[in-house]
Design a protein around this motif. Structure first.
Motif, mmCIF file in Angstrom:
data_model
loop_
_atom_site.group_PDB
_atom_site.id
_atom_site.type_symbol
_atom_site.label_atom_id
_atom_site.label_comp_id
_atom_site.label_asym_id
_atom_site.label_seq_id
_atom_site.Cartn_x
_atom_site.Cartn_y
_atom_site.Cartn_z
ATOM 1 N N ALA A 296 0.730 -1.370 0.064
ATOM 2 C CA ALA A 296 -0.090 -0.115 0.048
ATOM 3 C C ALA A 296 0.944 1.237 -0.030
ATOM 4 N N LEU A 297 1.859 1.361 0.783
ATOM 5 C CA LEU A 297 2.895 2.439 0.897
ATOM 6 C C LEU A 297 3.540 2.737 -0.467
ATOM 7 N N ASN A 298 4.057 1.600 -0.899
ATOM 8 C CA ASN A 298 4.817 1.535 -2.161
ATOM 9 C C ASN A 298 3.713 2.282 -3.233
ATOM 10 N N THR A 299 2.742 1.753 -3.262
ATOM 11 C CA THR A 299 1.857 2.093 -4.143
ATOM 12 C C THR A 299 1.350 3.663 -4.172
ATOM 13 N N ILE A 300 1.153 4.163 -3.001
ATOM 14 C CA ILE A 300 0.814 5.586 -2.532
ATOM 15 C C ILE A 300 2.014 6.424 -3.001
ATOM 16 N N HIS A 301 3.231 5.953 -2.687
ATOM 17 C CA HIS A 301 4.407 6.746 -3.173
ATOM 18 C C HIS A 301 4.491 6.699 -4.779
#
Length: 327
Positions: free
Chosen positions: A40-45
């Motif tokens: 999720a965090l990598n996708t947000i980034h």
């Protein structure tokens, strides 16, 4: 709850919904679903990097910022118009990155907030508050410096106006004739926001730090102004040159250039701005008959080293307690 090693199609579709992705990352962090949290965090980034193309507009309110082509509209339909990121959304992204210890996202958002500080003092106040709350050192000093230099937090009295009128003709720099003294808030305003009149919300603790920073930075400039940065003479200077004359030439340059109008036009506490201006003057400096060429290069590095040291320790100028460094 989603399993670690399996993501249903709905999750893949959710990757275009920033709010939902932030919720997934937050819940995954709470319940220790590391794989899902990382995804999720990598996708947000990736989403932020892909869509982050700021276009400031003069008619936009100060508490919002315009971004081009920012995904879907809030009601589930695609929008071809520009979308608005509020300070609340910027705050949520930075807090999420800090909560989940996702360094790439945090770095991206902090760097972007640093750029936004130049467009509005409200962003500087937001950055100052977030830096205090989350202990983001590399943002804290810059945010406090920006607020100190740009925020209008003083209400001038009639006496102030009379003093300015009396002293301005004698000085080309009105910034130095009236000291920076933040006004204590008379209304209850949330830190990092603005009141009804557009004044930034600054807490008493932050005002004390601003005063402390102003005092320390102004004192640092006074010490630097009186004595130029020290440097070791080049070996060739001692062999073929008179070191005393070399040092004297450097001291005379420093005393002269720290008093020129472009330097004095900057605020008394704007140590970095003044040092950078002196560095520009040094690069323009012509031949110095009594200063060795190799020593000139060393002296230039000494100026840059002072600038770097102050930039690295900028946050300490606005901290409580501690001792002042000798520059």
């Amino acid at each position: 709850m989603f399993k670690r090693n399996r993501r249903p199609p709905e999750i893949n579709k959710a990757s275009e919904n920033l709010t939902l992705m932030m919720d997934i990352a937050r819940v995954s962090n709470k319940y220790d679903f590391k794989d899902l949290e990382t995804w999720a965090l990598n996708t947000i980034h990736e989403f932020v990097n892909r869509r982050l193309s700021p276009i400031p507009t003069s008619d936009s309110p100060t508490h919002t910022y315009t971004f081009s082509a920012f995904g879907a509209a809030s009601h589930g339909t695609r929008s071809t118009n520009t979308a608005i990121w509020s300070t609340e959304e910027l705050t949520k992204l930075i807090r999420l990155a800090q909560l989940c210890n996702h360094e790439p996202l945090l770095t991206t958002m902090v760097n972007h907030l640093k750029q936004l500080m130049n467009s509005s003092v409200q962003y500087a106040c937001l950055a100052m508050t977030l830096a205090d709350e989350l202990n983001i050192r590399n943002l804290r000093g810059l945010a406090y410096l920006e607020v100190m230099q740009k925020a209008t937090v003083v209400k001038r009295t009639k006496t102030d106006i009379q003093l300015i009128a009396m002293t301005t003709p004698l000085s080309s720099n009105p910034v130095d004739t009236v000291p920076f003294v933040p006004e204590l808030p008379t209304n209850t305003v949330t830190e990092g926001t603005a009141d009804q009149e557009g004044h930034p919300g600054i807490s008493r603790a932050q005002q004390l730090r601003l005063l402390t920073g102003y005092y320390r930075l102004a004192g640092t400039w006074e010490r630097l102004r009186l004595m130029p940065p020290r440097f070791e003479h080049a070996a060739s200077c001692g062999a073929t040159w008179h070191q005393h004359g070399c040092t004297q030439s450097w001291v005379e340059f420093w005393k002269e250039k720290t008093r020129i109008d472009p330097v004095l036009a900057l605020g008394l506490a704007d140590v970095l701005g003044r040092l950078k201006q002196v560095h520009k003057e040094y690069d323009r400096w012509g031949s110095a008959p009594y200063m060795h060429h190799d020593c000139r290069n060393v002296a230039r590095k000494a100026i840059l080293e002072i600038i770097r040291k102050i930039e690295d320790g900028l946050s300490d100028f606005f901290s409580e307690g501690g001792e002042e460094d000798e520059w």
